[in-house]
Design an enzyme around this catalytic site. Structure first.
Site, mmCIF file in Angstrom:
data_model
loop_
_atom_site.group_PDB
_atom_site.id
_atom_site.type_symbol
_atom_site.label_atom_id
_atom_site.label_comp_id
_atom_site.label_asym_id
_atom_site.label_seq_id
_atom_site.Cartn_x
_atom_site.Cartn_y
_atom_site.Cartn_z
ATOM 1 N N GLU A 1 0.811 -1.217 0.000
ATOM 2 C CA GLU A 1 0.000 0.000 0.000
ATOM 3 C C GLU A 1 0.848 1.273 0.000
ATOM 4 O OE1 GLU A 1 -4.013 0.152 1.643
ATOM 5 O OE2 GLU A 1 -3.114 1.278 3.283
ATOM 6 N N LYS B 1 0.794 4.583 1.066
ATOM 7 C CA LYS B 1 -0.011 5.239 2.120
ATOM 8 C C LYS B 1 0.864 6.318 2.751
ATOM 9 C CE LYS B 1 -2.221 3.556 6.399
ATOM 10 N NZ LYS B 1 -2.398 2.359 7.254
ATOM 11 N N LYS C 1 -7.762 2.870 -2.969
ATOM 12 C CA LYS C 1 -8.078 2.802 -1.532
ATOM 13 C C LYS C 1 -8.669 4.143 -1.131
ATOM 14 C CE LYS C 1 -7.734 0.087 1.983
ATOM 15 N NZ LYS C 1 -6.757 0.260 3.026
ATOM 16 N N GLU D 1 -14.780 -4.759 1.836
ATOM 17 C CA GLU D 1 -14.097 -4.892 3.125
ATOM 18 C C GLU D 1 -15.105 -5.106 4.247
ATOM 19 O OE1 GLU D 1 -10.896 -2.081 4.170
ATOM 20 O OE2 GLU D 1 -12.109 -1.680 5.955
ATOM 21 N N ASN E 1 -10.766 -6.681 7.470
ATOM 22 C CA ASN E 1 -9.888 -5.667 8.056
ATOM 23 C C ASN E 1 -9.712 -5.948 9.547
ATOM 24 O OD1 ASN E 1 -8.366 -3.437 8.684
ATOM 25 N ND2 ASN E 1 -9.656 -1.991 7.563
ATOM 26 N N GLU F 1 -6.292 -7.772 5.925
ATOM 27 C CA GLU F 1 -5.907 -6.360 5.850
ATOM 28 C C GLU F 1 -5.552 -5.826 7.234
ATOM 29 O OE1 GLU F 1 -9.558 -5.313 2.723
ATOM 30 O OE2 GLU F 1 -9.033 -3.939 4.314
ATOM 31 N N SER F 2 -4.529 -5.021 7.278
ATOM 32 C CA SER F 2 -4.132 -4.212 8.452
ATOM 33 C C SER F 2 -3.434 -5.013 9.550
ATOM 34 C CB SER F 2 -5.325 -3.499 9.105
ATOM 35 O OG SER F 2 -5.939 -2.635 8.206
HETATM 36 O O1 LIG Z 1 -4.567 3.176 8.775
HETATM 37 C C1 LIG Z 1 -5.235 3.941 9.491
HETATM 38 O O2 LIG Z 1 -4.737 4.664 10.376
HETATM 39 C C2 LIG Z 1 -6.717 4.034 9.307
HETATM 40 C C3 LIG Z 1 -7.454 4.882 10.137
HETATM 41 C C4 LIG Z 1 -8.799 5.001 9.967
HETATM 42 C C5 LIG Z 1 -9.458 4.292 8.990
HETATM 43 C C6 LIG Z 1 -8.754 3.429 8.149
HETATM 44 C C7 LIG Z 1 -7.393 3.301 8.305
HETATM 45 N N1 LIG Z 1 -6.651 2.473 7.487
HETATM 46 C C8 LIG Z 1 -7.168 1.882 6.306
HETATM 47 C C9 LIG Z 1 -6.628 0.552 6.011
HETATM 48 O O3 LIG Z 1 -7.419 -0.316 5.736
HETATM 49 C C10 LIG Z 1 -5.154 0.319 6.004
HETATM 50 O O4 LIG Z 1 -4.525 1.385 5.367
HETATM 51 C C11 LIG Z 1 -4.693 -0.963 5.313
HETATM 52 O O5 LIG Z 1 -5.450 -2.055 5.657
HETATM 53 C C12 LIG Z 1 -3.227 -1.223 5.674
HETATM 54 O O6 LIG Z 1 -3.106 -1.331 7.065
HETATM 55 P P1 LIG Z 1 -1.679 -1.295 7.787
HETATM 56 O O7 LIG Z 1 -0.836 -2.360 7.178
HETATM 57 O O8 LIG Z 1 -1.990 -1.579 9.229
HETATM 58 O O9 LIG Z 1 -1.114 0.059 7.549
#
Ligand SMILES: O=C(O)c1ccccc1NCC(=O)[C@H](O)[C@H](O)COP(=O)(O)O
Length: 261
Positions: free
Chosen positions: A55, A57, A116, A161, A182, A212-213
């Site tokens: 991602e 980001k 995204k 999602e 997520n 995800e995340s």
């Molecule tokens: O990433 C955030 O801080 C966030 C805050 C509020 C709503 C959504 C958010 N993230 C969106 C996502 O789904 C993530 O960017 C994506 O899954 C990647 O997650 P990560 O690997 O933990 O950065």
């Protein structure tokens, strides 16, 4: 106007949603010839690697600071590190993204690219072309089926999602065949990898399933794969440092490489 399920959103997420509702859509209906995400996942699997959606980001409500390098350069490095697909933030107000970033990145790479963002109405699908588009079940409470259909009519592959079993049922009823679970709770913003583990067993085999995340280490990646993830969506842990090396670490996080660590 807030509905009942929005009462429990974290303030940052409520702000994201308010901004999303005000954001205009595109002027003209887009028509996309999408790069197949399931085919890209299958090709990565056949090569004995872990399908990673890396991602781009630049920042987020839960990240300190902002990464200001050229997003196209970051994207190229991620692909060089073995990314199967890319996820590109287009949300401008809380994530430092833009539709222009996505447009440039999709021109520069040949892997599938996910938009995204927090799409809440059909016209917003027309803001920019991408191969996949994210639809968050929690933010589309009433007309998820319509938005999934509208995305497909334009040629997008919708990634729906979810965060719970109930949202998974809604996604499947809406016809989703690419689903992301997520691990981040949009109510509290905390992350728990058990979320994926509890929802994944209920996902039909013919659905392409993403975790995800919150995937921070190779061990987390193996854990999500063992729980049934076809692909891993990873932002923070890839954006923190050398994005090529980071992507490679996750793309090679197979059970075999564990023995070498
Ligand atoms: O990433 C955030 O801080 C966030 C805050 C509020 C709503 C959504 C958010 N993230 C969106 C996502 O789904 C993530 O960017 C994506 O899954 C990647 O997650 P990560 O690997 O933990 O950065």
């Amino acid at each position: 106007m807030m509905n009942a399920s929005e009462d429990s959103l974290a303030p940052e997420v409520r702000s994201i949603l308010d901004a999303a509702r005000d954001r205009p859509g595109g002027d003209e209906r887009v028509s996309v010839t999408a790069r197949s995400f399931p085919d890209a996942v299958a090709a990565t699997e056949a090569a004995g690697r872990v399908p990673v959606v890396a991602e781009v980001k630049p920042t987020s409500p839960t990240t300190d600071g902002e990464r200001t390098d050229d997003p196209v350069e970051l994207a190229r490095e991620m692909v060089a590190g073995g990314a199967t697909a890319l996820s590109v933030l287009t949300e401008p107000d809380h994530f430092g993204g833009s539709v222009e970033n996505l447009r440039r990145i999709r021109e520069a790479v040949d892997v599938p690219v996910l938009r995204k963002d927090f799409v809440v109405k059909e016209s917003q699908l027309d803001a920019v072309e991408s191969d996949l588009v994210l639809l968050i079940a929690r933010f589309v409470p009433d007309d998820l089926s319509d938005l999934v259909a509208a995305a497909r009519e334009r040629g997008f592959q919708p990634l729906v999602e979810v965060h719970s079993r109930a949202e998974l049922e809604r996604a499947l009823d809406a016809g989703a065949d690419i689903v992301g679970v997520n691990n981040r709770d949009l109510g509290k913003l905390d992350v728990d990898l058990e979320t994926f583990e509890s929802v994944a067993p209920h996902v039909p085999d013919d659905v392409t399933l993403l975790a995800e995340s919150g995937i921070l280490t190779a061990e987390d990646a193996r854990r999500m794969r063992a729980a049934g993830a076809d692909a891993l969506l990873i932002g923070t842990a890839i954006m923190d440092g050398d994005v090529r090396e980071n992507t490679e670490r996750f793309a090679t996080a197979t059970p075999e490489t564990e023995k070498l660590e």
